[in-house]
Design an enzyme around this catalytic site. Structure first.
Site, PDB file in Angstrom:
ATOM      1  N   SER A  85       0.857  -1.182   0.000  1.00  0.00           N
ATOM      2  CA  SER A  85       0.000   0.000   0.000  1.00  0.00           C
ATOM      3  C   SER A  85       0.895   1.236   0.000  1.00  0.00           C
ATOM      4  O   SER A  85       2.120   1.134   0.065  1.00  0.00           O
ATOM      5  CB  SER A  85      -0.919  -0.006   1.218  1.00  0.00           C
ATOM      6  N   LEU A  86       0.280   2.408  -0.066  1.00  0.00           N
ATOM      7  CA  LEU A  86       1.035   3.658  -0.079  1.00  0.00           C
ATOM      8  C   LEU A  86       0.847   4.402   1.237  1.00  0.00           C
ATOM      9  O   LEU A  86      -0.243   4.391   1.822  1.00  0.00           O
ATOM     10  CB  LEU A  86       0.561   4.562  -1.226  1.00  0.00           C
ATOM     11  N   LYS A 118      -5.083   9.879  -8.079  1.00  0.00           N
ATOM     12  CA  LYS A 118      -5.260   8.663  -7.283  1.00  0.00           C
ATOM     13  C   LYS A 118      -6.701   8.183  -7.419  1.00  0.00           C
ATOM     14  O   LYS A 118      -7.629   8.851  -6.974  1.00  0.00           O
ATOM     15  CB  LYS A 118      -4.934   8.932  -5.810  1.00  0.00           C
ATOM     16  N   GLU A 176      -5.856  -0.530 -10.933  1.00  0.00           N
ATOM     17  CA  GLU A 176      -6.985  -0.192 -10.082  1.00  0.00           C
ATOM     18  C   GLU A 176      -8.269  -0.402 -10.878  1.00  0.00           C
ATOM     19  O   GLU A 176      -8.436   0.145 -11.973  1.00  0.00           O
ATOM     20  CB  GLU A 176      -6.888   1.273  -9.649  1.00  0.00           C
ATOM     21  N   LYS A 316      -3.473  13.094  -0.208  1.00  0.00           N
ATOM     22  CA  LYS A 316      -4.933  13.028  -0.125  1.00  0.00           C
ATOM     23  C   LYS A 316      -5.526  14.435  -0.087  1.00  0.00           C
ATOM     24  O   LYS A 316      -5.130  15.270   0.728  1.00  0.00           O
ATOM     25  CB  LYS A 316      -5.362  12.250   1.126  1.00  0.00           C
TER      26      LYS A 316
END
Length: 675
Positions: A85-86, A118, A176, A316
């Site tokens: 994961s990131l 993202k 994804e 984010k």
């Protein structure tokens, strides 16, 4: 029909290559050379040839896009390279710190990076071998994931075979899976039309779609894919992320339509700001930007932590919020009778669209946030899609705001509502509540259930409002002279509707069971139930304990089924439907277990597959099913055999404790050959 085997083999190969080319032209380049009808005709011809000559059919044939029979469960596979994961960052200051760490570790001031939007989807690993799709799997715990090849094949933009320019040996890419915003909105509209609860956000919808046991259900979901990285490579190497993007496009693998490149920190920050500014123009949901060091040599030098690479990070974005006023609260009655409060808001623009309504979920949520009619509230789109009330601006209260209490009677029929143990929602238990029946009829007639042509939402509303159909049995008593009087109904429309209703009597029994709308019983559990009990009568007479023995049925579902058939109103409805000729028994052509095949070599055996085998586990699972066996995901006392490869782990230990027979791959082959 082709008679010669060699000619058939050549024609199957030619059509497979040609149809894959047309798939790429349609999905990748938006430049189709043939019409949908021509494509379907070629696909049908290929399917006929594969049926006549099954020895030449391939798992990666274009005919497999929609998948085969439902699966009994998902097998697991160990990733060739661990899926990580990131790490996340939420401010430019943290992003600057991240870049500073890169500068220190690489001992250079300027570090080329790539920046991508993202996508908030589901991470997958896709493995090709000899340029042919071998398998696809979810991230899982990073080391082991669920094999979802059957469902991934339904995604039109995923090539099943790669062109000559692709690596010839093992080629693992990472990507994804997501649901485009337009497709997600349409899917939710369709669910609401049939009385089903809408999905909360595209990611949840995507995850649920990929975990469907029946790939035909997945095929109806508007899934898409973007590939952005790689895992294990054999006989091939990249020097930079940019080289990977070039190869992805050469191989017709769907890559991000735009990737930002930056040579230094200032350009990196500018790219992140630009993505944030324009993210609502993207056709899919994005909640941030991913920054990756471009040079593969630098990536190796930076290394990884226990869970994330040091050479990449996710920035984010803050969810976009807006202030508005809550004017009133409506109550929606779902097809199961659940009462859901919905806020009516002063229209406000947020995250790319105007919002005027937002779900409040339940009374508990309203009380927790102290939401009152007349309040000024902050809203945001949960997951950038579904409007939600984040908080109340209590400082703006005037004293005129009114607390809200969910009514103790159904707003549609005035029946007292009930609380179900373990549920936060309250339910209208009136089996003939008009609003429930309106949604129930939509669900009953939907494609996933009885698939009644001509009986859409508008038609259902007319039948309910006119009093012609207030319950499911009423549909089968409709007369031409009554329906012709409805608005916009001509002779052909009425004949089409009545023919569609009559045709529904020939649907499989599991569709009928799903259609009648038992709480918690979805299409998958309906198939399992009918495969196990074989008739509605046997199901209705089953105890809770007997119901719990069926796959996909737990205690809550079992109790809901028992309660349904004990209700006198439902008993009366079911008796009417039986007399009207609805399918109360599974036909001989329907499997005795959902997803089982016609062969009986391994009939009445239940298998669990674990460890590393010579081929992906789904290959062995398919062979077991084709021989009449059943594959589940966990070992129990009901397990007949454990097929164990290398590094079998905890399932092997549990099988040994329970005395389950354990077979190696060689013993498995011997068993099949002996049988």
């Amino acid at each position: 029909m082709v008679k010669d085997r060699q000619l058939a083999k050549e024609e199957i190969e030619r059509l497979s290559v040609e149809l894959e080319r047309h798939n790429r032209l349609y999905y990748e380049e938006a430049q189709p050379e043939i019409s949908d009808r021509e494509f379907d005709e070629q696909l049908r011809h290929l399917r006929e040839l594969e049926t006549q000559f099954p020895e030449f059919a391939s798992l990666n044939s274009p005919t497999q896009r929609v998948g085969g029979a439902p699966l009994d469960g998902f097998t697991q596979i160990e990733h060739p390279v661990r899926m990580m994961s990131l790490d996340n960052t939420y401010s430019e200051e943290e992003l600057i710190d991240f870049y500073g760490r890169l500068q220190k570790q690489l001992d250079t001031a300027e570090i080329p990076v790539v920046i991508e939007p993202k996508i908030d989807g589901v991470a997958v690993s896709i493995v090709y071998e000899n340029r042919s799709l071998k398998y696809a799997a979810t991230r899982g715990d990073g080391r082991t994931g669920d094999v979802i090849t059957h469902n991934m094949r339904t995604i039109g933009r995923l090539p099943l075979t790669l062109p000559e320019a692709a690596p010839a040996s093992l080629f693992e890419v990472r990507g994804e899976v997501f649901m485009p915003n337009a497709g997600f909105a349409k899917l939710n509209e369709e669910r609401e039309d049939i009385g089903d609860a809408p999905f909360a956000n595209p990611r949840n919808a995507t995850a649920g779609s990929l975990k469907q046991l029946d790939p035909k259900i997945t095929a109806k979901r508007p899934l898409d894919l973007i590939v952005h990285g790689f895992g294990k490579l054999e006989g091939f190497a990249f020097e930079s992320q940019n080289e990977l993007y070039d190869l992805l496009r050469t191989c017709s693998l769907p890559a991000a339509p735009k990737v930002w490149k930056a040579e230094n920190l200032e350009e990196t920050l500018a790219a992140v700001r630009e993505i944030d500014q324009h993210r609502h123009e993207l056709p899919y949901e994005t909640d941030g930007a991913v920054i990756k060091v471009s040079a593969i040599a630098s990536q190796r030098q930076l290394g990884v932590t226990s869970k994330a690479p040091r050479w990449a990070i996710a920035f984010k974005f803050e969810p976009e919020q807006a202030e508005t006023q809550l004017h009133s609260i409506d109550i929606q009655v779902g097809r199961t009778g659940a009462l859901t409060p919905v806020a009516n808001l002063e229209p406000v623009f947020v995250s790319g669209s105007t919002v005027s309504r937002a779900t409040l979920h339940n009374q508990e949520e309203i009380e927790r946030k102290d939401i009152r009619v007349g309040d000024f509230v902050m809203i945001e789109k949960a997951g950038e899609i579904i409007p939600a009330v984040v908080r109340v601006l209590t400082e703006k209260r005037t004293g005129d705001e009114v607390p809200f209490v969910l009514p103790d009677r159904c707003p549609a029929c005035e029946t007292s509502v009930t609380h179900v143990e373990g549920e936060v929602k309250v339910f209208c238990r009136n089996p003939v509540c008009p609003e429930k029946m309106r949604r129930q009829l939509r669900h009953y007639a939907s494609r996933g259930a009885m698939d009644i042509e001509g009986l859409g939402s508008v038609m259902v509303d007319q039948l309910v409002d006119s009093g012609l159909a207030l319950d499911i049995p009423d549909l089968y008593r409709l007369q031409f002279d009554d329906v012709i009087e409805l608005e916009r109904m001509g002779q052909k429309s009425v004949e089409k509707l009545l023919a569609g209703i009559e045709a529904s009597k020939s649907r499989p029994a599991w569709r009928f069971l799903f259609g009648i709308g038992i709480l918690h019983v979805g299409s998958t559990s309906a198939q399992s139930l009918m495969g196990h009990f074989r008739s509605i009568e046997a199901l209705a007479n089953a105890t809770v304990e007997e119901l719990e023995e069926v796959d996909d049925v737990g205690t809550i579902v079992a109790q809901a089924i028992s309660d349904f058939f004990e209700d006198p109103v439902h008993q009366n409805r079911m008796a009417q439907l039986r007399d009207l000729g609805l399918p109360f028994a599974a036909a001989d052509s329907e499997s005795s277990e959902a997803g089982a095949e016609t062969s009986t070599t391994l009939a009445d055996t239940t298998w669990v597959i674990t460890g590393t085998l010579s081929e992906p586990r789904d290959v062995f699972a398919d062979r077991i099913r084709s021989a009449g066996g059943k594959v589940t995901g966990s070992v129990s006392a009901k397990t007949s055999y454990l097929l164990a490869g290398e590094k079998a782990g905890s399932k092997l230990s549990k099988a040994e404790k329970l005395g389950v027979k354990i077979l190696t791959e060689e013993e498995f082959e011997a068993l099949l050959n002996t049988e």
